[in-house]
Design an enzyme around this catalytic site. Structure first.
Site, short mmCIF file in Angstrom:
data_model
loop_
_atom_site.label_atom_id
_atom_site.label_comp_id
_atom_site.label_asym_id
_atom_site.label_seq_id
_atom_site.Cartn_x
_atom_site.Cartn_y
_atom_site.Cartn_z
N ARG A 97 45.02 42.90 29.83
CA ARG A 97 44.72 43.80 30.97
C ARG A 97 45.04 45.24 30.52
O ARG A 97 46.06 45.47 29.86
CB ARG A 97 45.56 43.43 32.20
CG ARG A 97 45.19 42.03 32.73
CD ARG A 97 45.74 41.78 34.11
NE ARG A 97 45.04 42.55 35.13
CZ ARG A 97 45.44 42.63 36.39
NH1 ARG A 97 46.54 41.99 36.79
NH2 ARG A 97 44.77 43.35 37.28
N ASP A 243 51.28 50.84 38.68
CA ASP A 243 50.98 50.24 37.38
C ASP A 243 51.25 51.21 36.25
O ASP A 243 51.46 50.81 35.11
CB ASP A 243 49.53 49.77 37.34
CG ASP A 243 49.39 48.55 38.24
OD1 ASP A 243 49.19 48.73 39.46
OD2 ASP A 243 49.55 47.43 37.72
N LYS A 254 47.02 49.72 42.62
CA LYS A 254 45.93 48.89 43.12
C LYS A 254 44.87 49.70 43.86
O LYS A 254 45.19 50.58 44.65
CB LYS A 254 46.52 47.82 44.04
CG LYS A 254 45.55 46.84 44.65
CD LYS A 254 44.66 46.16 43.64
CE LYS A 254 45.39 45.49 42.52
NZ LYS A 254 44.52 45.11 41.38
O1 MRU Z 1 46.01 43.52 39.78
P1 MRU Z 1 47.47 43.31 40.06
O2 MRU Z 1 47.74 42.33 41.15
O3 MRU Z 1 48.25 43.03 38.79
O4 MRU Z 1 47.96 44.73 40.59
C1 MRU Z 1 49.27 44.89 41.00
C2 MRU Z 1 49.56 46.23 41.55
O5 MRU Z 1 48.71 47.09 41.63
C3 MRU Z 1 50.99 46.49 41.92
O6 MRU Z 1 51.07 47.37 43.01
C4 MRU Z 1 51.70 47.14 40.73
O7 MRU Z 1 51.52 46.37 39.57
C5 MRU Z 1 53.15 47.35 40.98
S1 MRU Z 1 54.05 45.86 40.92
C6 MRU Z 1 55.72 46.17 41.07
#
Ligand code: MRU
Length: 351
Positions: A97, A243, A254
């Protein structure tokens, strides 16, 4: 079984006897709480790619164990061929990812242990103990971050969160949801509104599941309802995870986070980001960061049923970027950072 169980749901665990990584299978939630046991780095890579494990810190720690598993499973006879195998595993894991910086941060930490060891046995040992240290650190960091953030919440606050930045996105306890847990532990009454978070539904499936699991007051609302809820005075604060946080305070999170931040600004509602220092990227600029584009089917189908015409074009970016001007503060394990972020971020990293 695996680790001391102090924090409710444990998303990432290491079974040292069986030399396996045990992950909650988040694709099955909320209907089934099931665990997957990974014994190879390929399995860990699959789990990250298919989002059996997801959320920036959880991805990072899982990948660290993935690399340690590659070392444990290696049959190499000399350090050079061992490093060759480890490098291939590193490349496979890092390609899973693109957006969460924790993945690259964690893999680099384990790689440096592999490079620094003067024998295969020492490398194996150092890589695994670093991964175990990262797992423990994640819990500790989330506790400290939660404590700092809890001071920003008042008794009775109604907090909106987007996606899942909870125990399920970390080893345990969570970042944004860690702040809510810490406030609750201090006796504050907090209720949460979780946006559904189309298309993967991390809010409806995961945030709702883990808060209910821990007895925290939670409701879900469609992503499209945020403006109305704010206009009706139903939200006191917003807290989301990250992220990746850039040096100037731009936050990748997200998809949908940016529009929630704009709406919060319009309604004078504080918008907080909770992120450990492992989510900071002090080198990249906004345009350097790859925003993951995910599968067509995530958008045209709901629960495997087609809901859009065949042949329709789809945009499915998984993340967006919120500019620092919309962010009231960034909560870290070292304290709450306020604007101007160029300065507060530099000072927390002693730059
Ligand atoms: O696609 P995902 O479910 O991995 O995305 C997760 C998010 O966007 C979370 O808000 C982010 O990783 C923070 S987790 C502490």
């Amino acid at each position: 079984m695996h680790m001391e169980y102090r924090y409710g749901l444990m998303t990432v665990q290491w079974d040292d006897k069986d030399k396996s990584l045990v992950l909650i299978d988040q694709r099955r939630l909320p209907n089934r709480l099931e665990y997957i046991r990974c014994k190879s780095h390929e399995q860990v890579a699959d789990c990250i790619k298919s989002m059996a494990v997801r959320g920036a810190p959880a991805i990072g720690v899982a990948a660290a164990f993935g690399l340690a598993l590659a070392a444990i499973n290696s049959k190499a006879k000399d350090k050079e061929s061992f490093m060759h195998e480890i490098d291939a595993a590193f490349k496979l894991l890092r390609a899973t990812r693109p957006t969460a910086i924790n993945l690259f941060w964690a893999l680099e930490r384990i790689m440096s242990k592999a490079r620094g060891a003067d024998s295969i046995d020492k490398a194996r040992e150092a890589m695994l103990s670093e991964a175990v240290a990262m797992l423990k650190e994640d819990l500790d960091v989330n506790r400290r971050l939660g404590d700092h953030g809890s001071l920003l919440l008042n008794d009775g606050d109604r907090v909106l969160t987007h996606c899942n930045a909870g125990a399920l996105a970390t080893v345990g306890y969570g970042t944004a949801l860690g702040v809510i847990r810490a406030a609750k532990e201090k006796g504050k009454r907090i209720s949460v509104i979780a946006t559904e978070t189309r298309p993967v539904m991390q809010g409806a499936r995961l945030t709702a599941f883990e808060l209910k699991h821990d007895g925290i007051d939670v409701s879900i609302a469609p992503d499209t309802s945020v403006a109305l809820l704010m206009a009706r005075g139903m939200i006191d604060k917003v807290i989301v995870g990250a992220d990746r946080v850039l040096r100037d305070g731009h936050v990748f999170n997200k998809i949908g986070t940016y529009q929630v931040a704009i709406l919060a600004k319009e309604h004078n509602i504080p918008f907080y980001v909770a992120a450990p220092l492992s989510s900071f990227d002090l080198k990249s600029k906004v345009e350097d960061v790859i925003i993951e584009e995910r599968a067509y089917d995530e958008v045209v189908k709901i629960a495997r049923r087609r809901i859009a015409p065949k042949g329709i074009r789809v945009f499915n970016p998984a993340f967006d970027v919120t500019p620092p001007t919309l962010i009231t503060a960034i909560i870290t394990e070292k304290g709450v950072l306020e604007p101007p972020y160029e300065q507060s971020i530099a000072s927390v990293f002693n730059l």
